[in-house]
Structure formats: C-alpha cells, structure tokens
Design a protein around this motif. Sequence first.
Motif, short mmCIF file in Angstrom:
data_model
loop_
_atom_site.label_atom_id
_atom_site.label_comp_id
_atom_site.label_asym_id
_atom_site.label_seq_id
_atom_site.Cartn_x
_atom_site.Cartn_y
_atom_site.Cartn_z
N ASN A 194 -16.36 1.19 1.20
CA ASN A 194 -17.23 0.50 0.26
C ASN A 194 -16.45 -0.63 -0.40
N GLU A 195 -16.99 -1.83 -0.34
CA GLU A 195 -16.33 -3.01 -0.90
C GLU A 195 -15.93 -2.81 -2.36
N ALA A 196 -16.74 -2.09 -3.11
CA ALA A 196 -16.45 -1.86 -4.54
C ALA A 196 -15.19 -1.01 -4.74
N ASP A 197 -14.81 -0.24 -3.74
CA ASP A 197 -13.62 0.62 -3.85
C ASP A 197 -12.34 -0.07 -3.40
N ILE A 198 -12.44 -1.25 -2.81
CA ILE A 198 -11.24 -1.94 -2.32
C ILE A 198 -10.55 -2.59 -3.51
N SER A 199 -9.57 -1.87 -4.06
CA SER A 199 -8.92 -2.26 -5.30
C SER A 199 -7.55 -1.61 -5.39
N PHE A 200 -6.69 -2.22 -6.20
CA PHE A 200 -5.38 -1.65 -6.46
C PHE A 200 -5.45 -0.55 -7.51
N SER A 201 -6.55 -0.47 -8.25
CA SER A 201 -6.66 0.46 -9.38
C SER A 201 -6.64 1.91 -8.92
N LEU A 202 -5.75 2.68 -9.54
CA LEU A 202 -5.67 4.11 -9.25
C LEU A 202 -6.29 4.93 -10.38
N GLU A 203 -6.83 4.24 -11.36
CA GLU A 203 -7.39 4.88 -12.55
C GLU A 203 -8.54 5.82 -12.16
N GLY A 204 -8.46 7.04 -12.68
CA GLY A 204 -9.54 8.00 -12.47
C GLY A 204 -9.52 8.73 -11.14
N LEU A 205 -8.51 8.46 -10.30
CA LEU A 205 -8.45 9.17 -9.02
C LEU A 205 -8.04 10.62 -9.26
N SER A 206 -8.61 11.52 -8.49
CA SER A 206 -8.28 12.94 -8.61
C SER A 206 -6.92 13.21 -7.97
N GLU A 207 -6.40 14.39 -8.23
CA GLU A 207 -5.13 14.80 -7.62
C GLU A 207 -5.25 14.81 -6.09
N LYS A 208 -6.39 15.26 -5.60
CA LYS A 208 -6.63 15.29 -4.16
C LYS A 208 -6.64 13.87 -3.59
N GLU A 209 -7.31 12.95 -4.27
CA GLU A 209 -7.35 11.56 -3.80
C GLU A 209 -5.96 10.93 -3.81
N MET A 210 -5.17 11.24 -4.83
CA MET A 210 -3.79 10.73 -4.88
C MET A 210 -2.98 11.29 -3.70
N GLY A 211 -3.23 12.53 -3.34
CA GLY A 211 -2.57 13.12 -2.17
C GLY A 211 -2.95 12.40 -0.89
N VAL A 212 -4.23 12.07 -0.77
CA VAL A 212 -4.70 11.32 0.40
C VAL A 212 -4.01 9.96 0.44
N LEU A 213 -3.93 9.30 -0.71
CA LEU A 213 -3.27 7.99 -0.78
C LEU A 213 -1.79 8.10 -0.40
N ASN A 214 -1.13 9.14 -0.88
CA ASN A 214 0.28 9.33 -0.53
C ASN A 214 0.45 9.56 0.98
N ASP A 215 -0.50 10.24 1.60
CA ASP A 215 -0.46 10.43 3.05
C ASP A 215 -0.62 9.09 3.77
N TRP A 216 -1.53 8.26 3.30
CA TRP A 216 -1.70 6.92 3.87
C TRP A 216 -0.41 6.12 3.72
N GLU A 217 0.20 6.22 2.55
CA GLU A 217 1.44 5.47 2.30
C GLU A 217 2.52 5.88 3.31
#
Length: 99
Positions: A62-85
């Motif tokens: 979703n275009e609205a989600d393409i952002s550097f902002s990590l504000e409000g992300l859940s612990e699970k979402e941060m885990g997903v992001l760390n896996d991508w990293e």
Amino acid sequence: MELTPRQLMAYNGTDRSKPIYVALKGCIYDVTAGASFYGPGGPYAMFAGKDASRALAKMSKNEADISFSLEGLSEKEMGVLNDWEKKFQAKYPIVGRVV
C-alpha cells in the motif's frame, strides 16, 4: 553517501544510467542486482527510490505504508522488519544513509 528522501527518489530505476536504491531503517541498499524485483514493472518497484521500512514491516504494498516511520509498529512487525534487514544485508551492498 548521504541522500535526502527527495534525492533518493532519483534512484527508482526509471533512469537506466543510475543504480536502483531502496532504503531500510535509514540505510540505503543498492538493489540493482534485483532489478527484476525492484525495477520498473517489478513486483517491488513501488519501494525503489524510497525508504520502505514501514511497508516491509507490515508486509504491505500500500502506497500509504511506504515510509521510514516505525511509529506504532507492533513487536511482531518490528521482527518482520528485522528479518527483511538481514535479507537485505546478506544480498545487497549498503551505499549510504538517508538524512
């Protein structure tokens, strides 16, 4: 190299003389080797030339989600992001930072 978000947009794959960059958590990766994914017409082309941290954390195109902002992300979402990293670090060179 340091690029502003506006400067980063120039590396979205539309100018074939330039590499394709995607930023994640402020680090800029040269994803040119993955042009079939990140280049024009690729399934992840919407991330090219941008910081895709939030979208990747949410597994969203979703275009609205393409952002550097990590504000409000859940612990699970941060885990997903760390896996991508980790995937990006293993596959693509870091060429700079978004400032």
